[in-house]
Design an enzyme around this catalytic site. Structure first.
Site, mmCIF file in Angstrom:
data_model
loop_
_atom_site.group_PDB
_atom_site.id
_atom_site.type_symbol
_atom_site.label_atom_id
_atom_site.label_comp_id
_atom_site.label_asym_id
_atom_site.label_seq_id
_atom_site.Cartn_x
_atom_site.Cartn_y
_atom_site.Cartn_z
ATOM 1 N N CYS A 191 0.805 -1.225 0.000
ATOM 2 C CA CYS A 191 0.000 0.000 0.000
ATOM 3 C C CYS A 191 0.835 1.272 0.000
ATOM 4 O O CYS A 191 0.284 2.377 -0.023
ATOM 5 C CB CYS A 191 -0.956 -0.021 1.192
ATOM 6 S SG CYS A 191 -1.998 -1.493 1.203
ATOM 7 N N HIS A 227 -9.871 1.823 0.065
ATOM 8 C CA HIS A 227 -8.419 1.652 0.054
ATOM 9 C C HIS A 227 -8.004 1.025 -1.276
ATOM 10 O O HIS A 227 -8.278 -0.148 -1.529
ATOM 11 C CB HIS A 227 -8.004 0.767 1.231
ATOM 12 C CG HIS A 227 -6.531 0.709 1.462
ATOM 13 N ND1 HIS A 227 -5.612 1.250 0.583
ATOM 14 C CD2 HIS A 227 -5.797 0.156 2.474
ATOM 15 C CE1 HIS A 227 -4.391 1.036 1.055
ATOM 16 N NE2 HIS A 227 -4.488 0.383 2.191
ATOM 17 N N PHE A 252 1.968 -3.278 3.994
ATOM 18 C CA PHE A 252 2.361 -4.569 4.548
ATOM 19 C C PHE A 252 3.860 -4.788 4.290
ATOM 20 O O PHE A 252 4.398 -4.373 3.258
ATOM 21 C CB PHE A 252 1.585 -5.704 3.882
ATOM 22 C CG PHE A 252 0.157 -5.866 4.368
ATOM 23 C CD1 PHE A 252 -0.373 -5.070 5.367
ATOM 24 C CD2 PHE A 252 -0.657 -6.842 3.803
ATOM 25 C CE1 PHE A 252 -1.672 -5.236 5.800
ATOM 26 C CE2 PHE A 252 -1.971 -7.019 4.235
ATOM 27 C CZ PHE A 252 -2.477 -6.219 5.228
#
Length: 413
Positions: free
Chosen positions: A163, A340, A399
């Site tokens: 992300c 997201h 992550f």
């Protein structure tokens, strides 16, 4: 002397609208793009909602034959690039093609193609797998297609840092121009992972909201009753340009890129470092690179995923960097509206920062209704705010502990 880098074009394909104008209008109106999933049957899924792109017609941006050979994530990227080039008033053949680069972020790549072809091999055998399977699936193909279609021969790469991918991509494009390796770079991110396997995987992690009965209010960053993120899809591409090059062609300049910082938590594969030190380092180094003090920042576009842990830790990180000034700086999470977008999130949010500077409006965090004692900053609740934004900072946290921060400043000549 290190070249200055400016933003001269914006292209957006998003759950709240395609094209810079409609996208921005819906963002400042607080319109949510979250709705029941339409791309597959959600029977048996704990989460049945997503932020899908619903107004997209690939054929409007590329040849039908090309579109059929692209996964949805690549189609989004090609469309966003075309919109950005048009917005920057860059016409075919008007640039030195050897001096134009493309740097995109993408967290997953052709997930839809992967799932389709996995079904083919199981049900019909290996001889029926498409010869386009691999080039449609691999994450770098979006950047490759943008160069192929537009005839750009400069540096071309793809960043995959979950992300944080788009923040890294824009940051690396910024440095590419600073190093003198390109005059212009198309930078941003793309993602199209609203697919059965991706949604099932995030459901298995218990990372997504299950507020299925109330989709538009499901993404609620920093709210005490937040219960997970909402997956989204789309793309955003910014035209980054050497300032002198932009001035020479009388380009419209939206803002200047002035800071880029990155770090790694080195803590856990999915959870952020609980003291926020990794994100804090990225922000600190971005400020240092920009030659700015914490009090110089007018607006922070937070990563703000609407997960219990991320929002608390990011709030801690902001306070660690900005101290008492943190309480005076407006912070919003536009994921409350867009969902997201994973690897494309930073591209969308960079575009929002640039438009916030250019339009003098700070977008809201919608669905902020129940204050959380551990999230105690000014999150611009529910309503956009008119304000002069001289400096905007955008966080991307991924992550693997990847952190990347971008800083944009009002262009002053």
């Amino acid at each position: 002397m290190v070249p200055r880098v400016v933003v001269s074009g914006i292209g957006v394909v998003s759950p709240v609208g395609t094209g810079k104008g409609v996208f921005w209008e819906n963002i400042i109106q607080g319109k949510s793009g979250v709705r029941p999933i339409t791309r597959f049957n959600t029977e048996g899924f704990k989460t049945k909602i997503a932020a899908e792109v619903i107004d997209f017609d690939a054929d409007a941006y590329m040849e039908k034959k090309e579109a059929r050979r692209m996964d949805r994530f690549a189609q989004f990227a090609v469309a966003a690039a075309r919109l950005a080039l048009e917005d920057a008033n860059i016409k075919s053949g008007s640039l030195d093609p050897d001096r134009v680069g493309v740097v995109l972020g993408c967290g997953i790549g052709g997930m839809e193609t992967f799932e389709e072809q996995a079904r083919v091999i199981v049900t019909r055998g290996p001889g029926r797998v498409s010869p386009f399977f691999v080039p449609m699936m691999i994450s770098n193909m979006a950047a490759g297609y943008i160069a192929i279609i537009n005839g750009f021969y400069g540096p071309n790469s793809t960043v995959v840092t979950a992300c944080a991918s788009s923040n890294h991509a824009i940051g690396e494009a910024f440095r590419l121009i600073q190093r003198g390796e390109a005059d212009v770079a198309l930078a941003g991110g793309t993602e199209a992972a609203v697919t059965p396997l991706a949604v099932a995987g995030f459901c298995a992690m218990k990372a997504m909201s299950t507020r299925n009965e109330d989709p538009e209010r499901a993404s609620r960053p920093f709210d005490a009753e937040r219960d997970g993120f909402i997956i989204g899809e789309g793309a955003a591409v910014l035209i980054l340009e050497d300032l002198e090059h932009a001035l020479s062609r009388r380009a419209n300049i939206y803002a200047e890129v002035v800071g880029y910082g990155q770090s790694c938590d080195s803590y856990h594969i999915t959870a952020p470092d609980p003291d926020g030190s990794g994100a804090a380092k990225a922000m600190t180094w971005a400020l240092k690179g920009a030659g700015l003090q914490p009090g110089d920042v007018s607006y922070i576009n937070a990563h703000g995923t609407s997960t219990p842990l991320n929002d608390k830790v990011e709030t801690m990180a902001i306070k660690k960097v900005f101290g008492e000034a943190a309480y005076r700086i407006p912070v919003s999470s536009t994921k409350s509206m867009t969902g997201h977008l994973l690897g494309a999130a930073g591209g969308i949010e960079a575009a929002i920062c640039v438009m916030s500077i250019n339009n003098g409006v700070i977008p809201p965090t919608v669905n902020y209704e129940n204050p959380d004692p551990e999230c105690d900053l000014d999150y611009v609740p529910n309503t956009a705010r008119a304000a002069r934004v001289k400096v905007a900072l955008s966080n991307g946290l991924g992550f693997g502990g990847h952190n990347a921060t971008l800083i944009f400043r009002e262009y002053s000549g």
